[in-house]
Design an enzyme around this catalytic site. Structure first.
Site, PDB file in Angstrom:
ATOM      1  N   LYS A 120      -1.891 -14.721 -36.231  1.00 43.88           N
ATOM      2  CA  LYS A 120      -1.091 -15.288 -37.320  1.00 43.88           C
ATOM      3  C   LYS A 120      -1.893 -16.247 -38.186  1.00 43.88           C
ATOM      4  O   LYS A 120      -1.708 -16.296 -39.407  1.00 43.88           O
ATOM      5  CB  LYS A 120       0.160 -15.987 -36.774  1.00 43.88           C
ATOM      6  CG  LYS A 120      -0.091 -17.253 -35.976  1.00 43.88           C
ATOM      7  CD  LYS A 120       1.210 -17.881 -35.514  1.00 43.88           C
ATOM      8  CE  LYS A 120       0.959 -19.117 -34.656  1.00 43.88           C
ATOM      9  NZ  LYS A 120       0.231 -20.172 -35.362  1.00 43.88           N
ATOM     10  N   ARG A 179       8.123 -25.049 -35.070  1.00 40.77           N
ATOM     11  CA  ARG A 179       8.001 -24.501 -33.727  1.00 40.77           C
ATOM     12  C   ARG A 179       9.305 -24.593 -32.940  1.00 40.77           C
ATOM     13  O   ARG A 179       9.450 -23.968 -31.897  1.00 40.77           O
ATOM     14  CB  ARG A 179       6.902 -25.229 -32.942  1.00 40.77           C
ATOM     15  CG  ARG A 179       5.494 -24.924 -33.428  1.00 40.77           C
ATOM     16  CD  ARG A 179       4.477 -25.631 -32.566  1.00 40.77           C
ATOM     17  NE  ARG A 179       3.110 -25.431 -33.022  1.00 40.77           N
ATOM     18  CZ  ARG A 179       2.339 -24.421 -32.689  1.00 40.77           C
ATOM     19  NH1 ARG A 179       2.799 -23.499 -31.870  1.00 40.77           N
ATOM     20  NH2 ARG A 179       1.107 -24.324 -33.144  1.00 40.77           N
ATOM     21  N   ARG A 191     -11.717 -13.716 -24.356  1.00 37.35           N
ATOM     22  CA  ARG A 191     -12.560 -14.558 -25.203  1.00 37.35           C
ATOM     23  C   ARG A 191     -13.573 -15.346 -24.366  1.00 37.35           C
ATOM     24  O   ARG A 191     -13.282 -15.816 -23.275  1.00 37.35           O
ATOM     25  CB  ARG A 191     -11.714 -15.538 -26.015  1.00 37.35           C
ATOM     26  CG  ARG A 191     -10.820 -14.850 -27.024  1.00 37.35           C
ATOM     27  CD  ARG A 191     -10.284 -15.771 -28.093  1.00 37.35           C
ATOM     28  NE  ARG A 191      -9.495 -16.875 -27.562  1.00 37.35           N
ATOM     29  CZ  ARG A 191      -8.698 -17.626 -28.330  1.00 37.35           C
ATOM     30  NH1 ARG A 191      -8.596 -17.374 -29.619  1.00 37.35           N
ATOM     31  NH2 ARG A 191      -7.999 -18.612 -27.796  1.00 37.35           N
ATOM     32  N   ARG A 198     -12.801 -20.865 -21.947  1.00 37.75           N
ATOM     33  CA  ARG A 198     -12.110 -22.143 -22.099  1.00 37.75           C
ATOM     34  C   ARG A 198     -10.891 -22.198 -21.178  1.00 37.75           C
ATOM     35  O   ARG A 198     -10.280 -21.172 -20.886  1.00 37.75           O
ATOM     36  CB  ARG A 198     -11.665 -22.345 -23.550  1.00 37.75           C
ATOM     37  CG  ARG A 198     -12.815 -22.479 -24.537  1.00 37.75           C
ATOM     38  CD  ARG A 198     -12.296 -23.014 -25.864  1.00 37.75           C
ATOM     39  NE  ARG A 198     -11.298 -22.116 -26.430  1.00 37.75           N
ATOM     40  CZ  ARG A 198     -11.552 -21.274 -27.427  1.00 37.75           C
ATOM     41  NH1 ARG A 198     -12.760 -21.183 -27.939  1.00 37.75           N
ATOM     42  NH2 ARG A 198     -10.596 -20.499 -27.903  1.00 37.75           N
ATOM     43  N   ARG A 212       1.781 -20.847 -22.560  1.00 37.36           N
ATOM     44  CA  ARG A 212       1.937 -20.984 -24.009  1.00 37.36           C
ATOM     45  C   ARG A 212       2.858 -19.909 -24.570  1.00 37.36           C
ATOM     46  O   ARG A 212       3.668 -20.171 -25.464  1.00 37.36           O
ATOM     47  CB  ARG A 212       0.556 -20.921 -24.683  1.00 37.36           C
ATOM     48  CG  ARG A 212      -0.221 -22.217 -24.548  1.00 37.36           C
ATOM     49  CD  ARG A 212      -1.717 -22.003 -24.499  1.00 37.36           C
ATOM     50  NE  ARG A 212      -2.258 -21.291 -25.637  1.00 37.36           N
ATOM     51  CZ  ARG A 212      -3.417 -20.645 -25.626  1.00 37.36           C
ATOM     52  NH1 ARG A 212      -4.135 -20.612 -24.515  1.00 37.36           N
ATOM     53  NH2 ARG A 212      -3.870 -20.043 -26.705  1.00 37.36           N
TER      54      ARG A 212
END
Length: 214
Positions: free
Chosen positions: A16, A91, A125, A157, A168
């Protein structure tokens, strides 16, 4: 020039932010990202940055009042007189209510992606301390686990670990997805298939924009 106020929704991994930036750049609208604004203030050690850091270090969410203020300040800048593209806000319902009190939203876009695909995208990632990032499948380094630029070992990470990604995503489902229903009731929501390529997703959104202006 077309004046338009747009919100881009989507779970982590949906792209997004990339799409919001593309839309803003190609249509010459200001791009407003709460995440980018927070990071800017933290990096530059401003008063706002110090406030945000305190909440993050304490493991708390940044209060709505603080987030609302930075969005209001951004929207009231002269460059937003032509419209804006919002990324990462609102949010939750409190933020949506505040936004409705300070701006008229023309429409919103929800980039839809399954949790499995989001986990696959984010979980693959890899990062390097030099700042470069890679992806195991989509952008792998030439030598497995080693940065092409500096030769240092790549790492994942903490927020790209599967458990953190799932947490999340759960927050997005619980707090942000209900907002989609609100905009859908108002006829201001367009759902987009986020599983396609960056350019294909953008073309879907651009079609919505062009149809809106007809």
């Amino acid at each position: 020039m077309i004046f338009m106020n747009i919100i881009i929704f989507g779970p982590q991994g949906s792209g997004k932010g990339t799409q919001a930036e593309l839309i803003a750049r190609r249509h010459s609208w200001p791009y407003i990202s709460t995440g980018d604004i927070f990071r800017y203030h933290i990096k530059n050690g401003t008063q706002l940055g110090r406030q945000v850091t305190e909440y993050i270090n304490a493991g708390k969410l940044v209060p709505d009042e603080l987030t609302n203020k930075i969005v209001q300040d951004s929207i009231q800048q002269p460059d937003c007189s032509v419209g804006f593209v919002l990324d990462g806000y609102p949010r939750n319902k409190n933020q949506l209510k505040f936004l409705d009190s300070i701006a008229d939203i023309d429409f919103s876009v929800a980039i839809e992606l399954s949790d499995d695909e989001a986990i696959k995208r984010l979980g693959g990632r890899l990062a390097c301390k030099c700042g470069l990032s890679y992806h195991i499948e989509y952008n792998p380094p030439k030598q497995k686990g080693i940065c092409d630029k500096c030769g240092e070992k790549l790492f994942k990470r903490d927020d790209d670990e599967e458990m953190a990604i799932k947490q999340r995503l759960e927050i997005y489902h619980q707090e942000t997805e209900p907002l989609l229903n609100e905009y859908e009731k108002q006829g201001k929501l367009h759902r987009i298939d986020g599983s396609r390529s960056i350019e294909e997703v953008y073309m879907q959104i651009d079609e919505v924009i062009n149809n809106f202006t007809l």
